[in-house]
Design an enzyme around this catalytic site. Structure first.
Site, PDB file in Angstrom:
ATOM      1  CG  LEU A  10      -0.472  -0.078   2.616  1.00 10.36           C
ATOM      2  CD1 LEU A  10       0.191   1.189   3.092  1.00 10.36           C
ATOM      3  CD2 LEU A  10      -1.637  -0.451   3.534  1.00 10.36           C
ATOM      4  CB  SER A  11       4.384   1.956   0.716  1.00 16.08           C
ATOM      5  OG  SER A  11       5.375   2.895   0.387  1.00 16.08           O
ATOM      6  N   PRO A  12       2.857   4.054  -1.665  1.00 18.96           N
ATOM      7  CG  PRO A  12       1.354   5.833  -2.000  1.00 18.96           C
ATOM      8  CD  PRO A  12       1.913   4.929  -0.920  1.00 18.96           C
ATOM      9  CB  CYS A  15       3.494   1.467  -5.786  1.00 17.77           C
ATOM     10  SG  CYS A  15       2.284   0.613  -4.752  1.00 17.77           S
TER      11      CYS A  15
END
Length: 217
Positions: A10-12, A15
């Site tokens: 969930l960490s941009p 990503c």
């Protein structure tokens, strides 16, 4: 020996790191670190990154714990040509400028997400929300002059920024009337196979978590 990438879906920023690895088909061992369970505070992890953030890239004796640094390193190490990070110094400076901007952009996302997920602050301040809209305005202005954020072709800056915007839109949706160029750019980037594979799953998790943790109109 594959590089190691410590990440959380969930960490941009994580990503973004995953996307550049996917683009260049990097042999990489993905290692999950659950920030909510504070796995990023173990002595072993803190030795790698005293800032206790993800992503962290480990390549032999080299450890990088900034997503923008990871993007440029992976691209230089594994990229076959220079379209994502031009060799021309003036063009590269424009990419670097937008990568530095992404640090500001991500801070505006983290101000909301950290407070909500870690500290239990259910309602972002008016200032936090206005700062996100202001950032959308900056991106709209950038895209007034070019197809992508740092020129007329996709670069590392687009990869970094689209990951951040993917999280921001779960707090404030991109209004296509107010920000038409930003909206079109995001939709184009969203279609990219590397985005679909590396960012969509984590973005969905972040969206559901923020829906649970935040009180938004």
């Amino acid at each position: 020996m594959p590089v190691k990438l410590y990440k959380m879906k969930l960490s941009p920023p994580a990503c973004a790191a995953m996307m550049i690895c996917e683009i260049h088909n990097v042999p990489v061992e993905m290692i999950d670190v659950d920030l909510i369970k504070r796995e990023n505070y173990t002595p072993e992890f803190l030795k790698k990154n005293p800032m206790h953030t993800v992503p962290v890239l480990e390549d032999g004796n080299l450890i990088l714990h900034d997503s923008n640094a990871i993007l440029t390193y992976i691209n230089e190490m594994y990229g076959k040509e220079d379209s994502l990070y031009p060799k021309d110094l003036k063009q590269r400076a424009l990419v670097d400028q937008k990568l530095f901007f992404n640090t500001l952009l991500f801070t505006r996302l983290r101000n909301v997400t950290y407070a909500a997920i870690i500290e239990g602050v259910r309602k972002p301040s008016e200032k936090m929300l206005k700062e996100i809209e202001e950032a959308y305005g900056f991106l709209e202005a950038f895209l007034n002059n070019s197809k992508f954020v740092a020129g007329d072709r996709m670069t590392l800056a687009d990869i970094a920024i689209v990951a951040t915007v993917s999280g921001l839109r779960h707090i404030i949706a991109i209004d296509p009337k107010q920000f038409p160029k930003l909206n079109n750019w995001f939709m184009d980037m969203e279609k990219q196979p590397f985005f679909q594979k590396c960012t969509v799953p984590g973005s969905k998790i972040l969206k559901d978590l923020l829906k649970e943790k935040l009180d938004l109109m």
